[in-house]
Motif scaffolding. Structure first.
Motif, PDB file in Angstrom:
ATOM      1  N   ARG A 104      38.454   5.445  69.910  1.00 16.53           N
ATOM      2  CA  ARG A 104      39.540   6.386  69.631  1.00 16.53           C
ATOM      3  C   ARG A 104      40.568   6.361  70.765  1.00 16.53           C
ATOM      4  O   ARG A 104      41.784   6.424  70.520  1.00 16.53           O
ATOM      5  CB  ARG A 104      38.966   7.791  69.437  1.00 16.53           C
ATOM      6  CG  ARG A 104      39.901   8.759  68.766  1.00 16.53           C
ATOM      7  CD  ARG A 104      39.146   9.879  68.068  1.00 16.53           C
ATOM      8  NE  ARG A 104      38.108  10.464  68.887  1.00 16.53           N
ATOM      9  CZ  ARG A 104      36.996  11.033  68.400  1.00 16.53           C
ATOM     10  NH1 ARG A 104      36.785  11.094  67.100  1.00 16.53           N
ATOM     11  NH2 ARG A 104      36.082  11.547  69.197  1.00 16.53           N
ATOM     12  N   ALA A 105      40.082   6.254  72.006  1.00 15.02           N
ATOM     13  CA  ALA A 105      40.991   6.132  73.143  1.00 15.02           C
ATOM     14  C   ALA A 105      41.832   4.864  73.035  1.00 15.02           C
ATOM     15  O   ALA A 105      43.041   4.873  73.298  1.00 15.02           O
ATOM     16  CB  ALA A 105      40.196   6.128  74.447  1.00 15.02           C
ATOM     17  N   GLU A 106      41.190   3.780  72.632  1.00 13.57           N
ATOM     18  CA  GLU A 106      41.913   2.512  72.483  1.00 13.57           C
ATOM     19  C   GLU A 106      42.987   2.610  71.406  1.00 13.57           C
ATOM     20  O   GLU A 106      44.107   2.121  71.574  1.00 13.57           O
ATOM     21  CB  GLU A 106      40.933   1.391  72.145  1.00 13.57           C
ATOM     22  CG  GLU A 106      41.590   0.035  71.991  1.00 13.57           C
ATOM     23  CD  GLU A 106      40.625  -1.044  71.546  1.00 13.57           C
ATOM     24  OE1 GLU A 106      40.851  -2.224  71.884  1.00 13.57           O
ATOM     25  OE2 GLU A 106      39.651  -0.722  70.842  1.00 13.57           O
ATOM     26  N   ALA A 107      42.643   3.264  70.288  1.00 20.78           N
ATOM     27  CA  ALA A 107      43.607   3.379  69.190  1.00 20.78           C
ATOM     28  C   ALA A 107      44.828   4.196  69.608  1.00 20.78           C
ATOM     29  O   ALA A 107      45.956   3.881  69.212  1.00 20.78           O
ATOM     30  CB  ALA A 107      42.942   4.019  67.978  1.00 20.78           C
ATOM     31  N   ILE A 121      40.638   1.057  76.275  1.00 19.18           N
ATOM     32  CA  ILE A 121      39.333   1.589  75.858  1.00 19.18           C
ATOM     33  C   ILE A 121      38.742   2.548  76.888  1.00 19.18           C
ATOM     34  O   ILE A 121      37.813   3.297  76.563  1.00 19.18           O
ATOM     35  CB  ILE A 121      38.315   0.473  75.544  1.00 19.18           C
ATOM     36  CG1 ILE A 121      37.984  -0.348  76.787  1.00 19.18           C
ATOM     37  CG2 ILE A 121      38.807  -0.413  74.419  1.00 19.18           C
ATOM     38  CD1 ILE A 121      36.849  -1.329  76.567  1.00 19.18           C
ATOM     39  N   TRP A 122      39.254   2.545  78.110  1.00 19.68           N
ATOM     40  CA  TRP A 122      38.687   3.428  79.137  1.00 19.68           C
ATOM     41  C   TRP A 122      39.532   4.674  79.369  1.00 19.68           C
ATOM     42  O   TRP A 122      39.237   5.481  80.247  1.00 19.68           O
ATOM     43  CB  TRP A 122      38.503   2.653  80.448  1.00 19.68           C
ATOM     44  CG  TRP A 122      37.696   1.407  80.259  1.00 19.68           C
ATOM     45  CD1 TRP A 122      38.089   0.131  80.504  1.00 19.68           C
ATOM     46  CD2 TRP A 122      36.367   1.314  79.738  1.00 19.68           C
ATOM     47  NE1 TRP A 122      37.094  -0.756  80.177  1.00 19.68           N
ATOM     48  CE2 TRP A 122      36.019  -0.061  79.707  1.00 19.68           C
ATOM     49  CE3 TRP A 122      35.426   2.237  79.288  1.00 19.68           C
ATOM     50  CZ2 TRP A 122      34.783  -0.526  79.245  1.00 19.68           C
ATOM     51  CZ3 TRP A 122      34.192   1.784  78.822  1.00 19.68           C
ATOM     52  CH2 TRP A 122      33.888   0.423  78.809  1.00 19.68           C
ATOM     53  N   ALA A 123      40.586   4.865  78.577  1.00 24.02           N
ATOM     54  CA  ALA A 123      41.389   6.083  78.686  1.00 24.02           C
ATOM     55  C   ALA A 123      40.586   7.286  78.194  1.00 24.02           C
ATOM     56  O   ALA A 123      39.538   7.150  77.562  1.00 24.02           O
ATOM     57  CB  ALA A 123      42.669   5.933  77.876  1.00 24.02           C
ATOM     58  N   GLU A 124      41.088   8.494  78.478  1.00 19.26           N
ATOM     59  CA  GLU A 124      40.409   9.696  77.998  1.00 19.26           C
ATOM     60  C   GLU A 124      40.471   9.749  76.475  1.00 19.26           C
ATOM     61  O   GLU A 124      41.398   9.224  75.852  1.00 19.26           O
ATOM     62  CB  GLU A 124      41.049  10.938  78.605  1.00 19.26           C
ATOM     63  CG  GLU A 124      42.496  11.157  78.178  1.00 19.26           C
ATOM     64  CD  GLU A 124      43.156  12.291  78.947  1.00 19.26           C
ATOM     65  OE1 GLU A 124      42.774  12.515  80.113  1.00 19.26           O
ATOM     66  OE2 GLU A 124      44.049  12.931  78.388  1.00 19.26           O
ATOM     67  N   ASP A 125      39.469  10.383  75.877  1.00 15.71           N
ATOM     68  CA  ASP A 125      39.450  10.519  74.423  1.00 15.71           C
ATOM     69  C   ASP A 125      40.481  11.571  74.006  1.00 15.71           C
ATOM     70  O   ASP A 125      40.394  12.729  74.423  1.00 15.71           O
ATOM     71  CB  ASP A 125      38.054  10.932  73.954  1.00 15.71           C
ATOM     72  CG  ASP A 125      37.907  10.927  72.437  1.00 15.71           C
ATOM     73  OD1 ASP A 125      38.905  11.190  71.738  1.00 15.71           O
ATOM     74  OD2 ASP A 125      36.799  10.677  71.946  1.00 15.71           O
ATOM     75  N   PRO A 126      41.455  11.199  73.155  1.00 14.64           N
ATOM     76  CA  PRO A 126      42.489  12.159  72.767  1.00 14.64           C
ATOM     77  C   PRO A 126      41.982  13.299  71.897  1.00 14.64           C
ATOM     78  O   PRO A 126      42.702  14.283  71.697  1.00 14.64           O
ATOM     79  CB  PRO A 126      43.487  11.287  71.992  1.00 14.64           C
ATOM     80  CG  PRO A 126      42.670  10.150  71.466  1.00 14.64           C
ATOM     81  CD  PRO A 126      41.652   9.872  72.536  1.00 14.64           C
ATOM     82  N   ALA A 127      40.772  13.180  71.361  1.00 19.27           N
ATOM     83  CA  ALA A 127      40.257  14.215  70.467  1.00 19.27           C
ATOM     84  C   ALA A 127      39.440  15.278  71.193  1.00 19.27           C
ATOM     85  O   ALA A 127      38.891  16.171  70.550  1.00 19.27           O
ATOM     86  CB  ALA A 127      39.406  13.589  69.361  1.00 19.27           C
ATOM     87  N   CYS A 128      39.358  15.201  72.529  1.00 23.55           N
ATOM     88  CA  CYS A 128      38.667  16.272  73.255  1.00 23.55           C
ATOM     89  C   CYS A 128      39.502  17.539  73.150  1.00 23.55           C
ATOM     90  O   CYS A 128      40.675  17.566  73.528  1.00 23.55           O
ATOM     91  CB  CYS A 128      38.453  15.898  74.716  1.00 23.55           C
ATOM     92  SG  CYS A 128      37.635  17.222  75.654  1.00 23.55           S
ATOM     93  N   TYR A 129      38.900  18.607  72.663  1.00 23.81           N
ATOM     94  CA  TYR A 129      39.615  19.857  72.408  1.00 23.81           C
ATOM     95  C   TYR A 129      39.258  20.942  73.417  1.00 23.81           C
ATOM     96  O   TYR A 129      39.648  22.106  73.267  1.00 23.81           O
ATOM     97  CB  TYR A 129      39.321  20.355  70.988  1.00 23.81           C
ATOM     98  CG  TYR A 129      37.843  20.519  70.669  1.00 23.81           C
ATOM     99  CD1 TYR A 129      37.200  21.726  70.873  1.00 23.81           C
ATOM    100  CD2 TYR A 129      37.098  19.459  70.155  1.00 23.81           C
ATOM    101  CE1 TYR A 129      35.849  21.880  70.587  1.00 23.81           C
ATOM    102  CE2 TYR A 129      35.754  19.597  69.853  1.00 23.81           C
ATOM    103  CZ  TYR A 129      35.131  20.814  70.070  1.00 23.81           C
ATOM    104  OH  TYR A 129      33.801  20.942  69.772  1.00 23.81           O
ATOM    105  N   LEU A 130      38.518  20.579  74.469  1.00 26.90           N
ATOM    106  CA  LEU A 130      38.096  21.548  75.468  1.00 26.90           C
ATOM    107  C   LEU A 130      39.170  21.742  76.533  1.00 26.90           C
ATOM    108  O   LEU A 130      39.912  20.817  76.864  1.00 26.90           O
ATOM    109  CB  LEU A 130      36.799  21.071  76.136  1.00 26.90           C
ATOM    110  CG  LEU A 130      35.638  20.834  75.173  1.00 26.90           C
ATOM    111  CD1 LEU A 130      34.508  20.099  75.883  1.00 26.90           C
ATOM    112  CD2 LEU A 130      35.131  22.143  74.592  1.00 26.90           C
TER     113      LEU A 130
END
Length: 390
Positions: A365-368, A373-382
């Motif tokens: 998901r980070a890559e997309a 691929i090592w970026a933060e996950d954009p779907a983290c909602y915290l």
């Protein structure tokens, strides 16, 4: 997978040892002993055209797929390696004529065998074959009721066909459950799906967060906002507790966003503090996202991927090398990184105090979103406060 019901209520379910290990295992021991659950997309053809399909399947033949004999040899190699679960997926698994011979062979080899399906092809006779073959679980994908589901699936009447398949499984004594992928298009259907689980006596429900892969990559803008995701989680938590309080044996899980682990842990600490130490221990054993470690994928052509959403990156082909050899080979920097991510993850994920519960979430998901691929996950909602970096 995050076992919402288990963590909230202390219930026991099939698959607990796969997710949490034995009670005596430490998190490091469980991780080091772990063999992957393998998803096998053993055909790509599908009779539906789902808007979020990670394999971008169509209703057509795909040349070069593994033959029955190649499939049997592959299953034998998985058994020798100690793979605990083989999930037959697609495409639509029930379109492949050798499904039951392959499944029976896997069962005979001691591998727990499950199916992921759209459910539309499960006639009473087909459900009986599932029962007789030893397949232990059938997961049927629904993304809402009637019109909403049919729009997702690209076929009018798909909901009713899937519902008949669910009932046929239930009548044949086949353990089954629902899979629901959450987007802006359908998150207002969650209450309806929870009601359906109760009305139809369905024992299991998995809520999948959207992954930007295959046709699902076109829905990136339709992922939930952080606030919407939190509202969904609050609803799921409340309903899991409601089912349990009324003595209804329903297993509720969430999949593909390990921020859920931290969100749930904070909820338990606040509302049920006496359970918090056990929940934290279980989540540490689970270890968060395990692409390339605890779950792997083999596609219809024999290519090995970190999980089913990584169809664009292969580590090798089982026609050339055994799965175990490919899986253990860390010469590929992506495979090496997935097996030891902590020093590679960037952004908020790198500084999160709950990395051991989440493991950086979904790299695909980070890559997309960011091309890295090592970026933060954009779907983290915290919030920053919730993950300890404020």
């Amino acid at each position: 997978m995050i076992g919402i019901t288990k963590l909230l209520c202390g219930t026991t379910h099939t698959g607990d040892t796969l997710r949490y290990g034995r009670e005596s295992d430490s998190p490091s021991e469980f991780s080091s002993q772990r063999k992957p659950v393998v998803v096998w997309n053993f055909l790509r053809r599908c009779n539906l055209h789902c808007v979020h399909c990670y394999s971008a399947s169509q209703d057509k033949d795909y040349p070069g797929e593994l033959t029955t004999n190649e499939g049997l040899a592959f299953i034998a190699s998985l058994a020798q390696y100690g793979v605990p679960v083989l999930l037959f997926s697609g495409g639509e698994p029930f379109l492949r004529p050798d499904l039951f011979s392959l499944a029976q062979y896997a069962v005979a080899k001691g591998i727990r065998t499950v199916i992921s399906t759209n459910g539309t092809l499960i006639t009473p006779a087909m459900a009986q074959k599932v029962k007789e073959s030893g397949i232990s679980y059938v997961g049927v994908s629904l993304d809402g009721l009637e019109e909403i589901n049919d729009r997702f699936r690209g076929k009018k009447g798909a909901f009713q066909e899937a519902l008949r398949g669910i009932r046929n499984c239930r009548d044949a004594g086949v353990r089954m459950g629902l899979r629901f992928t959450i987007t802006k298009r359908n998150f207002n259907q969650i209450n309806n799906i929870l009601d359906l689980v109760e009305e139809e006596d369905i024992p299991r429900l998995c809520f999948y967060h959207l992954v930007y892969s295959g046709r699902g990559s076109q829905l990136m803008a339709e992922d939930l906002t952080s606030q919407e995701t939190r509202q969904v989680m609050d609803l799921i938590i409340a309903k899991a507790l409601d089912f349990h309080s009324r003595g209804l044996d329903k297993e509720i899980l969430t999949v593909d966003n390990y921020a859920d682990a931290v969100y749930l842990y904070h909820y338990v600490k606040r509302e049920y503090p006496s359970r918090a130490p056990e929940v934290l221990q279980l989540l540490r054993r689970n270890g968060g996202n395990s692409s390339g470690v605890g779950i792997g994928d083999v596609d219809n052509l024999g290519n090995v991927h970190a999980d089913q959403f990584w169809q664009h990156h292969s580590f090798g082909n089982i026609r050339e090398r055994p799965f175990a050899e490919i899986w253990e080979d860390t010469s590929d920097p992506t495979m090496s990184g997935l097996k030891n991510k902590r020093g590679l993850i960037k952004g908020r994920c790198a500084h999160c105090q709950y990395f051991d519960l989440c493991a950086g979430n979904l790299r695909v998901r980070a890559e997309a979103r960011y091309g890295d691929i090592w970026a933060e996950d954009p779907a983290c909602y915290l919030s920053d406060e919730e993950i300890g970096i404020a």
